[in-house]
Design a protein around this motif. Sequence first.
Motif, PDB file in Angstrom:
ATOM      1  N   VAL A  70      -2.526  -1.212 -11.182  1.00 20.34           N
ATOM      2  CA  VAL A  70      -2.035   0.011 -11.822  1.00 20.34           C
ATOM      3  C   VAL A  70      -3.139   0.580 -12.701  1.00 20.34           C
ATOM      4  CG1 VAL A  70       0.379  -0.694 -11.774  1.00 20.34           C
ATOM      5  CG2 VAL A  70      -1.042  -1.348 -13.716  1.00 20.34           C
ATOM      6  N   PRO A  71      -3.060   1.874 -13.074  1.00 20.47           N
ATOM      7  CA  PRO A  71      -4.120   2.491 -13.878  1.00 20.47           C
ATOM      8  C   PRO A  71      -4.225   1.889 -15.271  1.00 20.47           C
ATOM      9  CG  PRO A  71      -2.675   4.142 -12.879  1.00 20.47           C
ATOM     10  CD  PRO A  71      -2.006   2.830 -12.701  1.00 20.47           C
ATOM     11  N   ASP A  72      -5.389   2.069 -15.887  1.00 20.56           N
ATOM     12  CA  ASP A  72      -5.600   1.640 -17.266  1.00 20.56           C
ATOM     13  C   ASP A  72      -4.584   2.325 -18.167  1.00 20.56           C
ATOM     14  OD1 ASP A  72      -6.700   0.357 -19.388  1.00 20.56           O
ATOM     15  OD2 ASP A  72      -8.453   1.672 -19.567  1.00 20.56           O
ATOM     16  N   GLY A  73      -3.961   1.552 -19.053  1.00 18.48           N
ATOM     17  CA  GLY A  73      -2.916   2.094 -19.918  1.00 18.48           C
ATOM     18  C   GLY A  73      -1.524   1.751 -19.436  1.00 18.48           C
ATOM     19  N   PHE A  74      -1.448   1.142 -18.252  1.00 16.18           N
ATOM     20  CA  PHE A  74      -0.161   0.709 -17.704  1.00 16.18           C
ATOM     21  C   PHE A  74      -0.218  -0.789 -17.427  1.00 16.18           C
ATOM     22  CE2 PHE A  74      -0.277   5.179 -16.960  1.00 16.18           C
ATOM     23  CZ  PHE A  74       1.042   5.610 -16.977  1.00 16.18           C
ATOM     24  N   ARG A  75       0.936  -1.385 -17.203  1.00 14.42           N
ATOM     25  CA  ARG A  75       1.009  -2.779 -16.781  1.00 14.42           C
ATOM     26  C   ARG A  75       2.122  -2.906 -15.751  1.00 14.42           C
ATOM     27  NH1 ARG A  75       5.375  -5.242 -19.244  1.00 14.42           N
ATOM     28  NH2 ARG A  75       6.187  -4.217 -21.098  1.00 14.42           N
ATOM     29  N   VAL A  76       2.034  -3.951 -14.935  1.00 12.91           N
ATOM     30  CA  VAL A  76       3.049  -4.176 -13.903  1.00 12.91           C
ATOM     31  C   VAL A  76       4.325  -4.695 -14.552  1.00 12.91           C
ATOM     32  CG1 VAL A  76       3.645  -5.569 -11.899  1.00 12.91           C
ATOM     33  CG2 VAL A  76       1.376  -4.564 -12.076  1.00 12.91           C
ATOM     34  N   LYS A  77       5.408  -4.035 -14.241  1.00 11.83           N
ATOM     35  CA  LYS A  77       6.707  -4.433 -14.761  1.00 11.83           C
ATOM     36  C   LYS A  77       7.373  -5.446 -13.838  1.00 11.83           C
ATOM     37  CE  LYS A  77      10.953  -2.321 -16.555  1.00 11.83           C
ATOM     38  NZ  LYS A  77      11.685  -1.032 -16.706  1.00 11.83           N
ATOM     39  N   GLY A  78       7.060  -5.348 -12.540  1.00 11.46           N
ATOM     40  CA  GLY A  78       7.629  -6.285 -11.573  1.00 11.46           C
ATOM     41  C   GLY A  78       7.157  -5.949 -10.173  1.00 11.46           C
ATOM     42  N   THR A  79       7.173  -6.945  -9.308  1.00  7.08           N
ATOM     43  CA  THR A  79       6.829  -6.721  -7.904  1.00  7.08           C
ATOM     44  C   THR A  79       7.903  -7.347  -7.027  1.00  7.08           C
ATOM     45  OG1 THR A  79       5.509  -8.745  -7.786  1.00  7.08           O
ATOM     46  CG2 THR A  79       4.349  -6.718  -8.352  1.00  7.08           C
ATOM     47  N   SER A  80       8.140  -6.721  -5.878  1.00  7.43           N
ATOM     48  CA  SER A  80       9.052  -7.262  -4.864  1.00  7.43           C
ATOM     49  C   SER A  80       8.300  -7.262  -3.538  1.00  7.43           C
ATOM     50  CB  SER A  80      10.318  -6.408  -4.760  1.00  7.43           C
ATOM     51  OG  SER A  80      11.045  -6.434  -5.969  1.00  7.43           O
ATOM     52  N   THR A  81       8.193  -8.428  -2.900  1.00  5.63           N
ATOM     53  CA  THR A  81       7.407  -8.558  -1.680  1.00  5.63           C
ATOM     54  C   THR A  81       8.310  -8.979  -0.522  1.00  5.63           C
ATOM     55  OG1 THR A  81       5.517  -9.270  -3.012  1.00  5.63           O
ATOM     56  CG2 THR A  81       5.372  -9.628  -0.637  1.00  5.63           C
ATOM     57  N   LEU A  82       8.171  -8.285   0.598  1.00  2.00           N
ATOM     58  CA  LEU A  82       8.893  -8.626   1.816  1.00  2.00           C
ATOM     59  C   LEU A  82       7.955  -9.418   2.726  1.00  2.00           C
ATOM     60  CD1 LEU A  82      11.355  -8.315   3.737  1.00  2.00           C
ATOM     61  CD2 LEU A  82      10.278  -6.202   4.582  1.00  2.00           C
ATOM     62  N   TYR A  83       8.377 -10.637   3.098  1.00  2.00           N
ATOM     63  CA  TYR A  83       7.572 -11.496   3.961  1.00  2.00           C
ATOM     64  C   TYR A  83       8.175 -11.549   5.365  1.00  2.00           C
ATOM     65  CZ  TYR A  83       5.405 -13.208  -0.353  1.00  2.00           C
ATOM     66  OH  TYR A  83       4.733 -13.301  -1.555  1.00  2.00           O
ATOM     67  N   ASP A  84       7.314 -11.704   6.369  1.00  2.00           N
ATOM     68  CA  ASP A  84       7.807 -11.831   7.737  1.00  2.00           C
ATOM     69  C   ASP A  84       8.124 -13.296   8.039  1.00  2.00           C
ATOM     70  OD1 ASP A  84       5.411 -13.131   8.183  1.00  2.00           O
ATOM     71  OD2 ASP A  84       4.476 -11.439   9.252  1.00  2.00           O
ATOM     72  N   GLU A  85       8.470 -13.580   9.301  1.00  2.00           N
ATOM     73  CA  GLU A  85       8.892 -14.934   9.657  1.00  2.00           C
ATOM     74  C   GLU A  85       7.758 -15.952   9.549  1.00  2.00           C
ATOM     75  OE1 GLU A  85       7.861 -12.488  13.301  1.00  2.00           O
ATOM     76  OE2 GLU A  85       9.096 -12.280  11.504  1.00  2.00           O
ATOM     77  N   ASP A  86       6.494 -15.451   9.543  1.00  3.25           N
ATOM     78  CA  ASP A  86       5.356 -16.352   9.393  1.00  3.25           C
ATOM     79  C   ASP A  86       4.912 -16.511   7.947  1.00  3.25           C
ATOM     80  OD1 ASP A  86       5.172 -16.727  12.188  1.00  3.25           O
ATOM     81  OD2 ASP A  86       4.064 -14.828  12.373  1.00  3.25           O
ATOM     82  N   GLY A  87       5.671 -15.908   7.019  1.00  2.00           N
ATOM     83  CA  GLY A  87       5.335 -16.021   5.605  1.00  2.00           C
ATOM     84  C   GLY A  87       4.258 -15.071   5.138  1.00  2.00           C
ATOM     85  N   LYS A  88       3.935 -14.089   5.953  1.00  2.00           N
ATOM     86  CA  LYS A  88       2.922 -13.118   5.571  1.00  2.00           C
ATOM     87  C   LYS A  88       3.586 -11.887   4.946  1.00  2.00           C
ATOM     88  CE  LYS A  88      -0.371 -14.446   9.167  1.00  2.00           C
ATOM     89  NZ  LYS A  88      -1.170 -13.977  10.332  1.00  2.00           N
ATOM     90  N   PRO A  89       2.986 -11.349   3.876  1.00  2.00           N
ATOM     91  CA  PRO A  89       3.590 -10.163   3.242  1.00  2.00           C
ATOM     92  C   PRO A  89       3.504  -8.947   4.162  1.00  2.00           C
ATOM     93  CG  PRO A  89       1.464 -10.677   2.259  1.00  2.00           C
ATOM     94  CD  PRO A  89       1.779 -11.797   3.176  1.00  2.00           C
ATOM     95  N   ARG A  90       4.638  -8.246   4.317  1.00  3.20           N
ATOM     96  CA  ARG A  90       4.674  -7.048   5.152  1.00  3.20           C
ATOM     97  C   ARG A  90       4.810  -5.775   4.316  1.00  3.20           C
ATOM     98  NH1 ARG A  90       5.904  -7.858  10.504  1.00  3.20           N
ATOM     99  NH2 ARG A  90       5.386  -5.625  10.607  1.00  3.20           N
TER     100      ARG A  90
END
Length: 394
Positions: A70-90
Amino acid sequence: MARQYDPRLREFADAREISFLEAIEKHGKPTHAAKALGLHHSVVIRALDNLERRAAKMGYSPAHDMTHTVPDGFRVKGTSTLYDEDGKPRMQWVKSTVDHDRMEVIMREAAAAMAESLPRVRPVAVPAKTDAALCNVYTLTDSHVGMLASAKETLDADWDLKIAERTLTAAFCHMVNAAPKASVGMVAQLGDWLHSDGSGGLLPITPQHGHVLDQDGRFSKIVSTSIRILRRIVDFALERHDKVVVLLAEGNHDMASSIWLRAMFAALYENEPRVQVIDSALPYYVYQHGKTMLAFHHGHMKKNSDLPLLFASQFPKVWGDTTKRYCSTGHRHHVEEKEHSGMTVIQHPTLAARDAYAARGGWLSERSATAITYHSQYGQVARNTVVPEMFEAA
């Protein structure tokens, strides 16, 4: 096996942390790098641990599949990741929010840079005769310049940029003319000078909670009016006092704007030795006038009853050198005055009309502003008060 550090961490590192990363690249291990730098290895490891945490707050932590920053002056509030059947992020959703601590640093840097190019005010003549023992404190708090209020809606009074400029300027001039000829004049602007802070993409919202505000015009117009009022006030005070102390305190409505206001006025009057701008990042301020301690806080961070002990703890030398002590606050828009152990806390009202939010909440208060004269030995010795009705257009 030596611990490895991601090269992209340099993007989030300061100069000291970069030197640690370079030393590790050269010497292979944090322990070897620390020895070469003449430091204990724990210093290097803790610093780089903090760097990794800071990078994660900005969205970078490859070990957790976080690579979208994220840009300078911001911070990540949260992330949600969808993984496929092989465990790789999609797919990944990244939610961000303002990093208020970092935003304050950015604001300070921007204000300092802006102040470098400002034209400086030339010194003006010293007044003929003043009383060296006296200090007049002209308190303006919760002025809410830029607020829009309609008497039809609030059953109180109208308030907009033009009314604010006329009322605040006239009230200050009247207080100065009515006060004793003191050597020191203090412009005590106790916060919430601006109704909105220009945050959220210049939207009229409160900085901390995002409440929507009734605003009169664009933020650029509000800023120019605000500066014009304060310039007139300070210049007029210089005509009547040997020394002018300017306090532009932080309020809950203008946490960021108070930063650039202090930087701007410190630069504007840099060549005027009779002006002292109190430049403190801490929202608790003091000025010592002989044996009299003058303390100030907007009132948004601490209760009035907690302030005497706080000021005694944070400013023990001033507390110990004085016998008369006073603390001025605002924030609550009404009068309250009470003696505590060793200090009198004076809560000042506002000259501004109430807005629709206050009217709907049923909050009422008498509008006024007070100038208080303090003696260097005896403390408070005089007062004069103004009310907005004195300056209404005929």
